[in-house]
Design a protein around this motif. Structure first.
Motif, PDB file in Angstrom:
ATOM      1  N   TYR A   1      -5.100  -4.764  -3.176  1.00 48.80           N
ATOM      2  CA  TYR A   1      -5.758  -3.460  -3.177  1.00 48.80           C
ATOM      3  C   TYR A   1      -7.281  -3.567  -3.201  1.00 48.80           C
ATOM      4  CZ  TYR A   1      -1.024  -2.070  -4.373  1.00 48.80           C
ATOM      5  OH  TYR A   1       0.340  -1.895  -4.346  1.00 48.80           O
TER       6      TYR A   1
ATOM      7  N   THR B   1      -1.332  -7.486  -6.735  1.00 46.21           N
ATOM      8  CA  THR B   1      -2.274  -6.382  -6.967  1.00 46.21           C
ATOM      9  C   THR B   1      -3.655  -6.671  -6.385  1.00 46.21           C
ATOM     10  OG1 THR B   1      -2.993  -7.208  -9.148  1.00 46.21           O
ATOM     11  CG2 THR B   1      -1.094  -5.721  -9.104  1.00 46.21           C
TER      12      THR B   1
ATOM     13  N   PHE C   1       0.822  -1.206   0.000  1.00 47.72           N
ATOM     14  CA  PHE C   1       0.000   0.000   0.000  1.00 47.72           C
ATOM     15  C   PHE C   1       0.860   1.261   0.000  1.00 47.72           C
ATOM     16  CE2 PHE C   1      -4.008  -2.135   0.558  1.00 47.72           C
ATOM     17  CZ  PHE C   1      -4.952  -1.176   0.211  1.00 47.72           C
ATOM     18  N   GLN C   2       2.056   1.160   0.555  1.00 45.42           N
ATOM     19  CA  GLN C   2       2.956   2.309   0.547  1.00 45.42           C
ATOM     20  C   GLN C   2       3.350   2.707  -0.865  1.00 45.42           C
ATOM     21  OE1 GLN C   2       6.256   1.277   3.212  1.00 45.42           O
ATOM     22  NE2 GLN C   2       5.656   2.970   4.535  1.00 45.42           N
ATOM     23  N   ASP C   3       3.658   1.722  -1.687  1.00 45.55           N
ATOM     24  CA  ASP C   3       4.120   2.004  -3.049  1.00 45.55           C
ATOM     25  C   ASP C   3       3.644   0.888  -3.973  1.00 45.55           C
ATOM     26  OD1 ASP C   3       5.340   2.778  -5.349  1.00 45.55           O
ATOM     27  OD2 ASP C   3       7.386   2.714  -4.571  1.00 45.55           O
ATOM     28  N   PRO C   4       2.701   1.163  -4.876  1.00 46.62           N
ATOM     29  CA  PRO C   4       2.180   0.130  -5.776  1.00 46.62           C
ATOM     30  C   PRO C   4       3.225  -0.444  -6.728  1.00 46.62           C
ATOM     31  CG  PRO C   4       1.371   2.306  -6.400  1.00 46.62           C
ATOM     32  CD  PRO C   4       2.029   2.455  -5.070  1.00 46.62           C
TER      33      PRO C   4
ATOM     34  N   LYS D   1      -4.376   2.791  -6.155  1.00 49.08           N
ATOM     35  CA  LYS D   1      -3.143   2.026  -6.091  1.00 49.08           C
ATOM     36  C   LYS D   1      -3.156   0.871  -7.095  1.00 49.08           C
ATOM     37  CE  LYS D   1      -1.258   3.998  -2.313  1.00 49.08           C
ATOM     38  NZ  LYS D   1       0.087   4.586  -2.216  1.00 49.08           N
TER      39      LYS D   1
ATOM     40  N   ILE E   1      -8.587   4.523  -2.084  1.00 48.20           N
ATOM     41  CA  ILE E   1      -7.122   4.472  -2.177  1.00 48.20           C
ATOM     42  C   ILE E   1      -6.678   3.182  -2.871  1.00 48.20           C
ATOM     43  CG2 ILE E   1      -4.983   4.328  -0.844  1.00 48.20           C
ATOM     44  CD1 ILE E   1      -6.304   6.081   1.269  1.00 48.20           C
TER      45      ILE E   1
ATOM     46  N   LYS F   1      -2.385   2.211 -10.527  1.00 50.48           N
ATOM     47  CA  LYS F   1      -0.967   2.560 -10.634  1.00 50.48           C
ATOM     48  C   LYS F   1      -0.102   1.306 -10.753  1.00 50.48           C
ATOM     49  CE  LYS F   1      -1.037   7.006  -8.198  1.00 50.48           C
ATOM     50  NZ  LYS F   1      -0.542   7.769  -7.009  1.00 50.48           N
ATOM     51  N   ALA F   2      -0.430   0.270  -9.967  1.00 52.21           N
ATOM     52  CA  ALA F   2       0.349  -0.972 -10.002  1.00 52.21           C
ATOM     53  C   ALA F   2       0.238  -1.645 -11.366  1.00 52.21           C
ATOM     54  CB  ALA F   2      -0.132  -1.919  -8.900  1.00 52.21           C
TER      55      ALA F   2
END
Length: 240
Positions: A140, A137, A31-34, A201, A197, A204-205
């Protein structure tokens, strides 16, 4: 002989405890960075097989644990109807297997499509890297639902989220809310925020994975990102 059996059991229990503790750690990191969905998979697959996924939970194990958790939540407690009627009547193991296969179906399809584009065979590091990335993924879309299901179970004493929401609707007219109801309101807001969120995410992932493996015009990459996003969200809607 008995001592060896005890030692093996001790190691197994310790390993399970460690892996369960790694579930929230892995979810938090994703969750911090996809981008970590793909980068973490690439990084771990570059290591020797015995050295992989020590600091984070592997996507397969993460999916197995989450599938088991959901299957436990969907057990028929005191005649309570499951909110996923499609798998009603199955045993816990059958439900876990069903959920595992359904949650990872899109990951397998997406990986095969990209593998076909890259003209590589299935039994390669590339396939496993792509598969692991797409499985990651699913975090998310599943995490917000875990929160709402667990909240309804512990606060409303029911595994039927819709039933608890109907209970809240009935209280709206009278205004006779309990402390548990107010707590659930707060958690429901958190669920909605995390849901939004999570969708951002997820997009983006998927875009990052496609950008790293799909060497076409940026507009084409954006198009397939949107297509994969819609398919995954639509598919996850019925089986999370």
């Amino acid at each position: 002989m008995f001592e060896k059996l005890i030692d093996s059991f001790e190691k197994l229990c310790l390993q399970i405890i460690i892996e369960i503790l790694l579930v929230p750690v892995t979810i938090f990191k994703l969750f911090q960075d996809p981008k970590r969905c793909y980068d973490l998979s690439v990084h771990e697959m570059e290591k020797e097989e015995t050295d992989r996924f020590h600091d984070y939970l592997s996507p397969i194990k993460l999916s197995v644990y989450t599938s088991v958790i959901v299957s436990v939540l969907l057990m028929d407690y005191s005649g309570e109807q499951s909110f996923i009627s499609k798998i009603k009547g199955l045993s816990m193991v059958e439900k876990a297997l069903f959920i595992f296969l359904m949650n990872n179906f899109t990951a397998v399809v997406f990986s095969i499509l990209l593998l076909g584009y890259k003209k590589e065979k299935v039994n390669t590091i590339t396939f496993r890297t792509l598969l692991f990335s797409f499985i990651y993924t699913t975090v998310y879309t599943s995490t917000p639902f875990f929160i709402i299901i667990l909240s309804a179970m512990f606060l409303g004493q029911t595994v039927n989220v819709q039933s608890y929401l109907d209970h809240i609707d009935k209280l709206t007219a009278s205004g006779d809310y309990s402390v548990r109801d107010y707590i659930f309101f707060i958690i429901f807001i958190v669920f909605m925020i995390l849901g939004v969120i999570g969708l951002i995410k997820l997009f983006k992932a998927l875009h990052y994975i496609l950008k790293e493996n799909f060497r076409y015009h940026p507009y084409v990459v954006w198009f397939f990102t949107l297509l994969f996003f819609i398919i995954q969200v639509y598919y996850a809607r019925g089986f999370i």
